[in-house]
Write a protein that holds these residues in place. Structure first.
Motif, PDB file in Angstrom:
ATOM      1  N   VAL A   1     -11.896  -1.012  -6.096  1.00  3.25           N
ATOM      2  CA  VAL A   1     -12.388  -0.682  -5.078  1.00  3.25           C
ATOM      3  C   VAL A   1     -13.405  -1.202  -4.647  1.00  3.25           C
TER       4      VAL A   1
ATOM      5  N   SER B   1     -14.762   0.803  -2.108  1.00  8.66           N
ATOM      6  CA  SER B   1     -14.690   2.393  -1.642  1.00  8.66           C
ATOM      7  C   SER B   1     -15.350   3.576  -1.497  1.00  8.66           C
TER       8      SER B   1
ATOM      9  N   THR C   1      -8.873   3.955   0.904  1.00 12.90           N
ATOM     10  CA  THR C   1      -8.652   4.431  -0.218  1.00 12.90           C
ATOM     11  C   THR C   1     -10.775   3.780   0.303  1.00 12.90           C
TER      12      THR C   1
ATOM     13  N   SER D   1      -0.076  -0.548  -7.791  1.00 12.60           N
ATOM     14  CA  SER D   1      -0.586   0.385  -6.509  1.00 12.60           C
ATOM     15  C   SER D   1      -0.257   1.808  -7.274  1.00 12.60           C
TER      16      SER D   1
ATOM     17  N   CYS E   1     -13.096   3.948   2.257  1.00 14.18           N
ATOM     18  CA  CYS E   1     -14.017   2.611   2.559  1.00 14.18           C
ATOM     19  C   CYS E   1     -15.002   2.669   3.367  1.00 14.18           C
TER      20      CYS E   1
ATOM     21  N   THR F   1       0.791  -1.193   0.038  1.00 12.64           N
ATOM     22  CA  THR F   1       0.364   0.186  -0.054  1.00 12.64           C
ATOM     23  C   THR F   1       0.676   0.804   0.380  1.00 12.64           C
TER      24      THR F   1
ATOM     25  N   LYS G   1     -12.476   7.580  -7.682  1.00 14.70           N
ATOM     26  CA  LYS G   1     -11.198   7.525  -8.208  1.00 14.70           C
ATOM     27  C   LYS G   1     -10.370   5.841  -7.362  1.00 14.70           C
ATOM     28  N   TRP G   2     -11.227   5.446  -6.453  1.00  9.71           N
ATOM     29  CA  TRP G   2     -10.373   4.029  -7.012  1.00  9.71           C
ATOM     30  C   TRP G   2     -10.362   2.822  -7.257  1.00  9.71           C
TER      31      TRP G   2
END
Ligand code: 1GP
Length: 225
Positions: free
Chosen positions: A84, A87, A131, A67, A133, A40, A91-92
């Motif tokens: 993701v 999220s 991210t 990543s 979430c 990450t 963006k993710w």
């Protein structure tokens, strides 16, 4: 090379953390189905290249989990692209992938790309915070898994508990819903018993952090195969 759909056990190596050369040799020769290079924070091109050049002395399959676009290099068997699903920021899910394709489109080996629908279940994990979430309920997680398979037809659904062992009931429910999308489970696997427990319902289990905290135990998880 072992194709991703045959992976049962995988080690994930973080380019920002270090193992000794002997330990890396052990990982490469352990009999694991593949090594994923990914992390990450602080994933640099130098760190990725260091690991790749070591791992490439062996036959083991190696994938880069992307990543950070600046740390991408040719030479991997697969490039895993996280999307993701839980999220709160588009963006993710879409925007960073879109930017990468716009900037590097002609250089991207699309046949080697695998999209992973990530569902991140540990609020304390760095990747969860990065991210932004939202913590899924069991029903939410099952819903994301179904979206991955039936709506987006993603090849992989990754149930991510990074740093802590997850709930086998969630995994069991997800496994009962999916038939085509491969379920990858990662998080908190420290021993062979942990590995066996999660492997009951996951197609593939990932062992990451414990390589850096208790190498001997972590290496034994491969006996699953
Ligand atoms: C992390 O899922 C992997 O992305 C593995 O998790 O580091 O907790 O083993 P651990």
């Amino acid at each position: 090379m072992k194709t991703i759909d045959t992976w049962q056990h995988v080690f994930k190596l973080d380019p920002a953390k270090s193992l000794t050369d002997d330990e890396l040799d052990f990982v490469c020769e352990s009999g694991t189905d593949a090594i994923i290079v990914g992390g990450t924070d602080n994933v640099t091109l130098d760190g990725v290249l260091d690991l790749l050049s070591h791992i490439r002395r062996y036959e083991v399959t190696v994938a880069l989990e992307v990543s950070n676009i600046e740390a991408v290099t040719p030479g991997f068997d697969y490039y895993l692209i996280p999307v993701v699903l839980n999220s709160t920021e588009k963006k993710w899910m879409m925007d960073i992938q879109h930017e990468a394709i716009k900037s590097f489109g002609p250089m991207i080996p699309f046949n080697d790309l695998i999209a992973e629908g990530y569902c991140i279940m540990n609020p304390d994990a760095k990747v969860y915070k990065l991210t932004n979430c939202k913590l899924p309920t069991v029903e939410d997680a099952v819903g994301y898994a179904k979206m991955a398979e039936h709506l987006f037809r993603l090849p992989v659904f990754y149930l991510e508990y990074s740093g802590t062992k997850g709930d086998t009931d969630v995994l069991k429910k997800i496994a009962s819903e999916l038939s085509n999308t491969q379920i990858i489970y990662g998080g908190g696997i420290k021993t062979l018993e942990d590995a066996k427990e999660m492997k009951q319902y996951a197609d593939t289990i990932v062992v990451g952090n414990s390589l850096y905290t208790d190498f001997k135990q972590a290496i034994k998880t491969v006996k699953l195969n």
